[in-house]
Design an enzyme around this catalytic site. Structure first.
Site, PDB file in Angstrom:
ATOM      1  N   HIS A 198      98.499  76.617  42.827  1.00 18.40           N
ATOM      2  CA  HIS A 198      98.150  77.695  43.756  1.00 18.40           C
ATOM      3  C   HIS A 198      98.089  77.253  45.212  1.00 18.40           C
ATOM      4  O   HIS A 198      98.267  78.056  46.107  1.00 18.40           O
ATOM      5  CB  HIS A 198      96.832  78.355  43.339  1.00 18.40           C
ATOM      6  CG  HIS A 198      95.690  77.384  43.215  1.00 18.40           C
ATOM      7  ND1 HIS A 198      95.590  76.483  42.179  1.00 18.40           N
ATOM      8  CD2 HIS A 198      94.623  77.162  44.010  1.00 18.40           C
ATOM      9  CE1 HIS A 198      94.496  75.762  42.343  1.00 18.40           C
ATOM     10  NE2 HIS A 198      93.888  76.156  43.441  1.00 18.40           N
TER      11      HIS A 198
ATOM     12  N   ALA B   5      75.138  73.510  42.888  1.00 17.25           N
ATOM     13  CA  ALA B   5      75.702  73.966  44.170  1.00 17.25           C
ATOM     14  C   ALA B   5      74.987  75.228  44.667  1.00 17.25           C
ATOM     15  O   ALA B   5      74.804  75.413  45.869  1.00 17.25           O
ATOM     16  CB  ALA B   5      77.194  74.233  44.014  1.00 17.25           C
TER      17      ALA B   5
ATOM     18  N   LYS C  40      77.586  74.488  49.677  1.00 16.93           N
ATOM     19  CA  LYS C  40      77.207  75.835  49.269  1.00 16.93           C
ATOM     20  C   LYS C  40      75.776  76.114  49.743  1.00 16.93           C
ATOM     21  O   LYS C  40      75.576  76.443  50.893  1.00 16.93           O
ATOM     22  CB  LYS C  40      77.351  76.002  47.749  1.00 16.93           C
ATOM     23  CG  LYS C  40      78.778  76.154  47.222  1.00 16.93           C
ATOM     24  CD  LYS C  40      79.683  74.991  47.445  1.00 16.93           C
ATOM     25  CE  LYS C  40      80.993  75.049  46.723  1.00 16.93           C
ATOM     26  NZ  LYS C  40      81.133  74.129  45.611  1.00 16.93           N
TER      27      LYS C  40
ATOM     28  N   TYR D 189      73.534  51.869  60.153  1.00 20.59           N
ATOM     29  CA  TYR D 189      74.319  51.670  58.934  1.00 20.59           C
ATOM     30  C   TYR D 189      73.421  51.650  57.702  1.00 20.59           C
ATOM     31  O   TYR D 189      73.705  52.296  56.704  1.00 20.59           O
ATOM     32  CB  TYR D 189      75.098  50.354  59.028  1.00 20.59           C
ATOM     33  CG  TYR D 189      76.125  50.191  57.924  1.00 20.59           C
ATOM     34  CD1 TYR D 189      77.452  50.559  58.129  1.00 20.59           C
ATOM     35  CD2 TYR D 189      75.765  49.680  56.671  1.00 20.59           C
ATOM     36  CE1 TYR D 189      78.389  50.431  57.119  1.00 20.59           C
ATOM     37  CE2 TYR D 189      76.700  49.555  55.661  1.00 20.59           C
ATOM     38  CZ  TYR D 189      78.012  49.924  55.887  1.00 20.59           C
ATOM     39  OH  TYR D 189      78.931  49.802  54.881  1.00 20.59           O
TER      40      TYR D 189
ATOM     41  N   ASP E 222      74.321  71.000  37.615  1.00 22.01           N
ATOM     42  CA  ASP E 222      75.287  71.068  38.715  1.00 22.01           C
ATOM     43  C   ASP E 222      74.810  72.230  39.598  1.00 22.01           C
ATOM     44  O   ASP E 222      74.966  73.392  39.238  1.00 22.01           O
ATOM     45  CB  ASP E 222      76.689  71.321  38.120  1.00 22.01           C
ATOM     46  CG  ASP E 222      77.765  71.470  39.190  1.00 22.01           C
ATOM     47  OD1 ASP E 222      77.449  71.361  40.379  1.00 22.01           O
ATOM     48  OD2 ASP E 222      78.933  71.696  38.801  1.00 22.01           O
TER      49      ASP E 222
ATOM     50  N   PHE F 258      82.765  73.573  36.244  1.00 24.46           N
ATOM     51  CA  PHE F 258      83.554  73.960  37.408  1.00 24.46           C
ATOM     52  C   PHE F 258      84.852  73.142  37.365  1.00 24.46           C
ATOM     53  O   PHE F 258      84.894  72.100  36.715  1.00 24.46           O
ATOM     54  CB  PHE F 258      82.748  73.673  38.689  1.00 24.46           C
ATOM     55  CG  PHE F 258      83.494  74.032  39.937  1.00 24.46           C
ATOM     56  CD1 PHE F 258      83.857  75.342  40.188  1.00 24.46           C
ATOM     57  CD2 PHE F 258      83.854  73.056  40.862  1.00 24.46           C
ATOM     58  CE1 PHE F 258      84.561  75.675  41.330  1.00 24.46           C
ATOM     59  CE2 PHE F 258      84.549  73.385  42.012  1.00 24.46           C
ATOM     60  CZ  PHE F 258      84.904  74.691  42.244  1.00 24.46           C
ATOM     61  N   ASP F 259      85.927  73.604  38.045  1.00 20.00           N
ATOM     62  CA  ASP F 259      87.214  72.921  37.818  1.00 20.00           C
ATOM     63  C   ASP F 259      87.232  71.459  38.261  1.00 20.00           C
ATOM     64  O   ASP F 259      87.814  70.623  37.579  1.00 20.00           O
ATOM     65  CB  ASP F 259      88.424  73.720  38.340  1.00 20.00           C
ATOM     66  CG  ASP F 259      88.246  74.218  39.758  1.00 20.00           C
ATOM     67  OD1 ASP F 259      87.354  73.685  40.440  1.00 20.00           O
ATOM     68  OD2 ASP F 259      88.988  75.120  40.183  1.00 20.00           O
TER      69      ASP F 259
HETATM   70  C1  LIG Z   1      82.023  73.452  44.783  1.00 22.41           C
HETATM   71  C2  LIG Z   1      81.531  73.007  43.491  1.00 22.41           C
HETATM   72  C3  LIG Z   1      81.718  71.694  43.048  1.00 22.41           C
HETATM   73  C4  LIG Z   1      82.543  70.682  43.826  1.00 22.41           C
HETATM   74  O1  LIG Z   1      82.019  70.443  45.069  1.00 22.41           O
HETATM   75  P1  LIG Z   1      82.904  70.077  46.348  1.00 22.41           P
HETATM   76  O2  LIG Z   1      81.883  69.953  47.425  1.00 22.41           O
HETATM   77  O3  LIG Z   1      83.877  71.181  46.566  1.00 22.41           O
HETATM   78  O4  LIG Z   1      83.580  68.788  46.068  1.00 22.41           O
HETATM   79  C5  LIG Z   1      81.159  71.332  41.832  1.00 22.41           C
HETATM   80  N1  LIG Z   1      80.487  72.222  41.079  1.00 22.41           N
HETATM   81  C6  LIG Z   1      80.293  73.487  41.476  1.00 22.41           C
HETATM   82  C7  LIG Z   1      79.529  74.421  40.610  1.00 22.41           C
HETATM   83  C8  LIG Z   1      80.818  73.929  42.680  1.00 22.41           C
HETATM   84  O5  LIG Z   1      80.646  75.195  43.047  1.00 22.41           O
END
Ligand SMILES: *Cc1c(COP(=O)(O)O)cnc(C)c1O
Length: 462
Positions: free
Chosen positions: A451, A220, A261, A75, A218, A127-128
């Protein structure tokens, strides 16, 4: 000099395989009808090639699976945490590392700490989920991409860059004290996975420092971004991807990552910062929502797999294969006369449905109609990024999205060159009879994130 071969070989051998979902045309017609022309409603085993997303869909390596067996599930203070922490520190150089279950969890924590009413976060593009978490904190999210990013037909090497002049102006207008952070998304996902140049990142960093605004990344798809810098930016051709990535991180004060990613894992993410106060407050939210700070919503084995993935992704044979195979798909589609967003990004090729299907107005959801036709023709699943996803439907009115795109996102290490050849063949076939594709009519949808749940049907011929 090594000879450059034309064929892009996968830089791996395959030890474990999964069957593809073969179906007949009649089956696909039934499946699509049952799913109300919404590909999110299609069961994955009825899909032949699944390009819905590159998120969490990677194939893990033998080393990652071996690391999973070494996972320490204690843990607190698990060995797996320290392996993971060392991998993130080694890559980013940031002091405080917090695991989370996926990218948006890091965003929720970060903006709970630094967002809030009256504040504005500025990004090359949010990103959204990032935008949603900024706004959920009460803050405002502003995107300042370079103008060429919005012209899909124009090819430029670094369409993910920030508009520096607009950034300076916005800071002057709002005042640095009201901007809790500047965000650079690498690569720029919302604008087609386009890379950010080192030069732009360095200048954004200088501007941020001058105004004492923290810069957060950010990341990813940091490795794909590093590879584009190596391939396209003057002065970086001889540097290795890992060095380039470290330089990118050196310009910022912290980062977060959806490890689904570029870390090749099926679930996972992290937040890493240098500021001890942000770290202390983030840890409180981490415990509240994710778990104890040495596991943060994940199992020890997940942390091990992330640690291995973060190193593997910087292998240059892999990155060369990754970026070239997406370029290859783009080349094939362009040759077949299919309009795409130029140039192809790091993780996906986007078909411009507005140009391919000029006979379908935005209210007939051209990109969704095209995505459905790709499924009907050969069981290929893609995703609409257009008026179904971003259009506004209020009080009987309809405001279309700025773009009508079909995204073909390529999972990492999953498909081979012959799958790419197959895709080119299928899409060229569909494009050749684009005129016969019929518009769709929206039957119903939820007010938010329509969507995922929307139901549609083909327009009947008048
Ligand atoms: C996928 C993504 C996120 C969100 O990550 P999740 O793992 O889907 O929660 C944030 N920023 C970027 C640029 C992304 O591609």
């Amino acid at each position: 000099m090594q000879p450059t071969w034309k064929t892009i070989i996968e830089p791996f051998k395959i030890k474990s395989v999964e069957p593809l979902g073969f179906t007949t045309r009649a089956e696909r017609e039934r499946v699509l009808r049952d799913a109300s022309w919404n590909l999110f409603g299609v069961a994955a085993d009825k899909v032949l090639i699944d390009l819905l997303t590159d998120s969490g869909t990677s194939a893990m390596s033998a080393e990652q699976w071996a690391a999973i067996m070494r996972g320490d599930e204690s843990y607190a203070g698990a060995r797996s945490f320290f392996a993971f922490e060392a991998a993130v520190r080694d890559l980013t150089g940031y002091k405080f590392v917090m695991p989370v279950h996926q990218g948006r969890a890091a965003e929720r924590i970060l903006f709970a700490v630094a967002g809030g009413p009256g504040k504005t976060v500025i990004a090359n593009s949010h990103f959204d989920t990032t935008r949603a978490n900024v706004e959920a904190s009460g803050a405002t999210a502003i995107d300042l991409p370079v103008p060429e990013a919005l012209d899909f037909a124009v090819s430029a090497p670094f369409k993910g860059d920030m508009d520096l002049r607009a950034l300076e102006e916005k800071i002057r207008e709002l005042g640095g004290a009201n901007i809790p952070m500047i965000v650079m998304t690498l690569t720029n996902n919302s604008l087609g996975g386009q890379p950010v140049s080192m030069g732009n990142l360095r200048r954004v960093s200088e501007i941020a420092r001058r105004h004492r605004i923290p810069l957060m990344l950010d990341v990813a798809r940091f490795a794909e971004n590093a590879w584009f810098i190596k391939r396209r930016e003057f002065g970086y051709a001889a540097r290795c991807a890992a060095e380039i990535a470290r330089e990118m991180f050196s310009y910022a004060d912290g980062c977060w990552m959806s490890a689904k990613k570029d870390a090749f894992v099926n679930i996972g993410g992290f937040l890493a910062v240098n500021d001890p106060q942000w770290s202390a407050r983030a840890r409180e939210f981490l415990i509240l929502g994710e778990g104890f700070p040495t596991y943060g919503g994940l199992a020890g084995r997940d942390l091990e797999a992330m640690a291995v993935g973060l190193r593997e992704v910087l292998d240059e044979h892999y990155l060369e294969y990754r970026v070239r195979s997406i370029e290859y798909l783009g080349d094939g589609l362009r040759r077949a006369g299919v309009p795409i967003v130029e140039p192809p990004g790091g993780h996906a090729v986007y078909i411009d449905a507005k140009r391919l299907l000029p006979h379908i107005p935005p209210s007939g959801y051209p990109a969704q109609a095209l995505a459905c036709e790709l499924y009907l023709t050969a069981g290929v699943r893609s995703v609409e990024i257009g008026s179904l996803m971003f259009g506004r439907r209020e009080n009987g009115g309809f405001k279309p999205a700025r773009m009508e795109l079909v995204r073909l996102a390529i999972p990492r290490r999953v498909y081979t060159q012959s799958h790419m050849d197959f895709l080119i063949e299928v899409i060229a076939d569909v494009a050749a009879r684009a005129k016969t594709i019929r518009p769709l009519r929206l039957l119903d949808s939820s007010p938010r994130l329509a969507h995922f749940t929307a139901r549609l049907e083909p327009e009947t011929v008048q």
